[in-house]
Scaffold this motif. Structure first.
Motif, short mmCIF file in Angstrom:
data_model
loop_
_atom_site.label_atom_id
_atom_site.label_comp_id
_atom_site.label_asym_id
_atom_site.label_seq_id
_atom_site.Cartn_x
_atom_site.Cartn_y
_atom_site.Cartn_z
N GLY A 1 11.35 6.84 70.51
CA GLY A 1 9.18 7.70 71.17
C GLY A 1 8.41 6.46 71.54
N ALA A 2 8.59 5.12 71.06
CA ALA A 2 7.89 4.35 71.15
C ALA A 2 7.99 4.01 72.27
CB ALA A 2 8.03 2.88 70.33
N ALA A 3 9.80 4.06 73.25
CA ALA A 3 9.39 4.01 74.79
C ALA A 3 8.80 4.71 76.04
CB ALA A 3 11.10 3.12 74.75
N LEU A 4 9.78 6.22 74.97
CA LEU A 4 8.86 6.88 75.87
C LEU A 4 7.42 7.64 75.67
CD1 LEU A 4 11.85 9.36 74.91
CD2 LEU A 4 11.37 8.57 77.49
N SER A 5 6.32 6.82 74.46
CA SER A 5 4.56 6.93 74.53
C SER A 5 4.35 5.92 75.97
CB SER A 5 4.97 6.64 73.40
OG SER A 5 5.68 7.10 71.98
N GLY A 6 5.39 4.83 75.70
CA GLY A 6 5.06 3.53 76.85
C GLY A 6 5.01 3.82 78.97
#
Length: 226
Positions: A77-82
């Motif tokens: 989720g963090a990677a895709l949010s970035g």
């Protein structure tokens, strides 16, 4: 969800309804907001637009299916949010370039800042901009992508996906041709994010960030605030 019982003819009808209303919702909302007794405000326009989009979204959920939304893990989720934030920044830069070359003020609106001193109105506007971004992603990168993959031929799938980006841009035509063209980079990047991840999350993050960052400048009133 009723997609498994739809005949080809009914699928065609559902697709037509979703596409037509997705393209016309902004114009319908602007017209209704202009006629509203409460006055012609950008927030009134957004409220009507979100309500219309919510109706289309519910129709799509019933007959097309609910697209995959959330990443399976926090790290994903963090990677895709970035990735979504990066796409938003690129989209804003492209939008400003297109709109500036058309001789207009870049951003979500062309006139003055409406109700900037009223914190309640601004909070409502930001909430509605967030809701509209989520609903547009569910529609354009969710349902229209699912519909594209109903097609049996790979070339037709590619063409339909490209047309979904065009539909997204044309849905903003009420704000002017430059606004419609300015939304094509956002539509393209969010489509690539959705296809690459198989999820709507990065596309939603990108679109929400785009709307919120753009709202810091002058906002397009789409004819509802003069």
């Amino acid at each position: 969800m009723y997609s498994h019982i739809l005949t080809l003819e009914w699928r065609a009808y559902i697709v037509a309804i979703i596409v037509v209303f997705s393209l016309s919702s902004m114009s319908i909302a602007a017209k209704l907001a202009n006629n509203a007794a409460s006055g012609r405000t950008f927030n009134a326009f957004l409220q009507i637009y979100v309500a219309l989009m919510a109706g289309i979204t519910m129709l799509g959920a019933a007959f097309v299916g609910v697209p995959a939304l959330m990443p399976p893990t926090f790290i994903a989720g963090a990677a895709l949010s970035g990735a979504g934030v990066a796409a938003a920044i690129l989209s804003i830069a492209a939008n400003r370039l297109i709109v500036r070359n058309a001789g207009k003020v870049p951003g979500l609106a062309t006139a003055h800042r409406a109700d900037q001193r009223d914190q309640y109105q601004r909070a409502m506007r930001l909430s509605l901009l967030t809701a509209s971004a989520i609903l547009e992603e569910v529609l354009f990168r969710g349902y229209l992508v699912i519909i594209a993959f109903w097609l049996p031929d790979r070339l037709l799938v590619v063409i339909t996906l490209a047309l979904s980006v065009l539909c997204f841009g044309m849905a903003h035509i009420y704000g002017g041709l430059e606004e419609a063209l300015g939304k094509l980079p956002l539509g393209t990047l969010t489509l690539l994010l959705a296809l690459g991840s198989g999820l709507l999350w990065p596309a939603i993050v990108a679109h929400v960030c785009f709307n919120l960052m753009s709202s810091r400048g002058p906002v397009v009133q789409y004819g509802v605030l003069r």
